[in-house]
Design a protein around this motif. Structure first.
Motif, mmCIF file in Angstrom:
data_model
loop_
_atom_site.group_PDB
_atom_site.id
_atom_site.type_symbol
_atom_site.label_atom_id
_atom_site.label_comp_id
_atom_site.label_asym_id
_atom_site.label_seq_id
_atom_site.Cartn_x
_atom_site.Cartn_y
_atom_site.Cartn_z
ATOM 1 N N ALA A 191 42.037 56.443 59.589
ATOM 2 C CA ALA A 191 43.015 56.529 60.672
ATOM 3 C C ALA A 191 43.173 55.190 61.376
ATOM 4 O O ALA A 191 44.152 54.967 62.084
ATOM 5 C CB ALA A 191 42.586 57.595 61.675
ATOM 6 N N GLY A 192 42.195 54.293 61.187
ATOM 7 C CA GLY A 192 42.221 52.994 61.855
ATOM 8 C C GLY A 192 41.871 51.863 60.915
ATOM 9 O O GLY A 192 42.354 51.810 59.781
ATOM 10 N N TYR A 193 40.998 50.979 61.396
ATOM 11 C CA TYR A 193 40.652 49.797 60.613
ATOM 12 C C TYR A 193 39.777 50.131 59.403
ATOM 13 O O TYR A 193 39.196 51.211 59.302
ATOM 14 C CB TYR A 193 39.949 48.756 61.493
ATOM 15 N N GLY A 242 43.247 45.635 59.691
ATOM 16 C CA GLY A 242 43.946 46.708 60.384
ATOM 17 C C GLY A 242 43.861 46.635 61.885
ATOM 18 O O GLY A 242 44.428 47.491 62.577
ATOM 19 N N LEU A 243 43.170 45.622 62.414
ATOM 20 C CA LEU A 243 43.121 45.449 63.862
ATOM 21 C C LEU A 243 44.503 45.001 64.350
ATOM 22 O O LEU A 243 45.188 44.215 63.687
ATOM 23 C CB LEU A 243 42.073 44.405 64.243
ATOM 24 N N LEU A 281 34.868 52.673 58.627
ATOM 25 C CA LEU A 281 36.245 53.083 58.873
ATOM 26 C C LEU A 281 36.388 53.409 60.356
ATOM 27 O O LEU A 281 35.591 54.164 60.910
ATOM 28 C CB LEU A 281 36.609 54.308 58.027
ATOM 29 N N GLY A 282 37.409 52.843 60.977
ATOM 30 C CA GLY A 282 37.579 53.047 62.411
ATOM 31 C C GLY A 282 38.469 54.223 62.750
ATOM 32 O O GLY A 282 39.372 54.576 61.986
ATOM 33 N N PRO A 283 38.255 54.840 63.900
ATOM 34 C CA PRO A 283 39.111 55.954 64.341
ATOM 35 C C PRO A 283 40.491 55.478 64.788
ATOM 36 O O PRO A 283 41.434 56.260 64.839
ATOM 37 C CB PRO A 283 38.331 56.558 65.502
ATOM 38 N N GLN A 311 33.607 51.824 68.099
ATOM 39 C CA GLN A 311 32.646 52.354 67.140
ATOM 40 C C GLN A 311 33.357 53.022 65.973
ATOM 41 O O GLN A 311 34.330 53.758 66.138
ATOM 42 C CB GLN A 311 31.721 53.368 67.810
ATOM 43 N N HIS A 312 32.834 52.761 64.778
ATOM 44 C CA HIS A 312 33.416 53.332 63.570
ATOM 45 C C HIS A 312 33.269 54.847 63.539
ATOM 46 O O HIS A 312 32.352 55.422 64.124
ATOM 47 C CB HIS A 312 32.751 52.736 62.321
#
Length: 372
Positions: free
Chosen positions: A25-27, A48-49, A123-125, A131-132
């Motif tokens: 869903a994120g980075y 993805g940041l 994997l990031g939210p 926090q991952h």
């Protein structure tokens, strides 16, 4: 691998090309760790940041030296040809290249293609440095492309150590300490109606429960600090420091209780009332602080290791509820005994129905009333 001819002076350097595809869903992040399974120290690439100036996703490199990453940890020069693509939905691809010898890297400056390469992934939210949501580690064979080992970031045994620490602490503070407090408060259960005295059995049980709890808590503290040392996770889990501080304060109170037990004055001593006040106060502090630290720990292990809350909350709440119900029932029974004269809490005497009020009885010759 390939031989590169870049414009930065690294002519002839052998390059390794990496690509990570994941549903996130994120980075998407990948790092080269100094030690297999350890989050830090490591060199990381995060794709993805969101760049606050452009609003577009970017790829950046960081030196990870502790739990958590901040903009000040950003590094440059060791990763090249970076790219990040949102392929479809949550399917993301991160790619980059690096030389086998990269002096600009903070941690892993040289990669030996013949040896296993420790790699972490996360994997990031969302697309910010928080926090991952998921993470893991592996040991990659570059010449074969085969993952040799897979585990949890923090070490292959990190989750097992956290589980053992939590189980020991919950046993100490959710089971044993409350049971010890109940035993001391309701010592009348060990009363002898024939002599009117309280049997020393209650004290042996109370003492045994407390000593066992102290040993379990010390084992839990030693286990967690030997494995993770004095490293914090306040950067990724906001209440980590609170849990640790509360836990250490509770263990310190336990050790002080041990010391108070060693210097316990006799029943007739003028110091006894002051000692009793200190002992009982510390007991309640241990009970309340230990319970709070335990339930914070349950939430913490869920956040750090992804273990479902129900696995811990179910048993813990069941035990706490059972002990609370027992405490209420015992308080009611104690109240009824005191009203009927069957127990005098001031002198710790008991009396049977035919023996009159406990306060009017005196112990038989050779017997002694025991009290905290």
């Amino acid at each position: 691998m390939s031989t590169a001819s870049p414009a930065d002076g690294s002519l002839g350097q052998e390059m390794v090309h990496f690509a990570v595809e994941a549903s996130s869903a994120g980075y998407v992040a990948m790092s080269f760790a100094e030690t297999e399974g350890k989050m830090f120290p490591a060199d990381a690439v995060i794709g993805g940041l969101i760049d606050p100036n452009t609003g577009s996703p970017v790829v950046r490199t960081y030196h990870i030296s502790h739990y958590g990453i901040s903009p000040s940890d950003e590094t440059n020069g060791w990763a090249r040809d970076v790219g990040y693509q949102d392929v479809s939905g949550n399917n993301k691809v991160l790619c980059f290249s690096r030389a086998l010898v990269a002096p600009q890297a903070a941690v892993v400056k040289t990669i030996n293609p013949a040896a296993a390469l420790p790699i972490n992934w996360a994997l990031g939210p969302d697309n910010t440095l928080i926090q991952h949501a998921e993470s893991g580690s592996l040991s990659l064979g570059l010449t074969t492309g085969v993952s040799m080992t897979v585990g949890d970031i923090g070490g292959g045994d990190a989750t097992a150590v956290r589980i053992a620490h939590g189980a020991l602490m919950l046993t100490a503070f959710i089971v044993l300490i409350p049971a010890a407090v109940l035993m001391a408060r309701h010592k009348w259960m060990c009363g002898d109606n024939k002599t009117g005295t309280i049997s020393p059995t209650w004290f042996k049980v109370h003492q045994g429960l407390n000593i066992t709890a102290v040993l379990l808590a010390l084992a839990a503290v030693i286990l967690i600090f030997v494995r993770f040392q004095w490293v914090g996770r306040a950067d990724t889990v906001s209440y980590y420091t609170g849990h640790r501080g509360l836990g250490m304060a509770t263990v310190a109170a336990m050790l002080l209780q041990v010391l108070l037990g060693v210097v316990r004055p006799g029943l007739g001593s003028t110091q006894r009332p002051l000692w009793r006040l200190a002992h009982q106060s510390l007991g309640w502090i241990m009970l309340l602080a230990g319970t709070a630290a335990s339930y914070l720990g349950i939430s913490l292990i869920h956040d750090l290791s992804g273990i479902p809350l129900a696995y811990w909350l179910g048993p813990a709440l069941s035990v706490s509820a059972a002990l609370l119900v027992e405490a209420v029932l015992l308080e009611y029974r104690k109240y009824k005994l005191e009203k009927s004269g069957g127990y005098d809490k001031h002198v710790h005497k008991v009396a049977g129905p035919s023996n009159g009020p406990a306060s009017l009885r005196t112990p038989s010759k050779g017997t002694m009333t025991t009290a905290v």
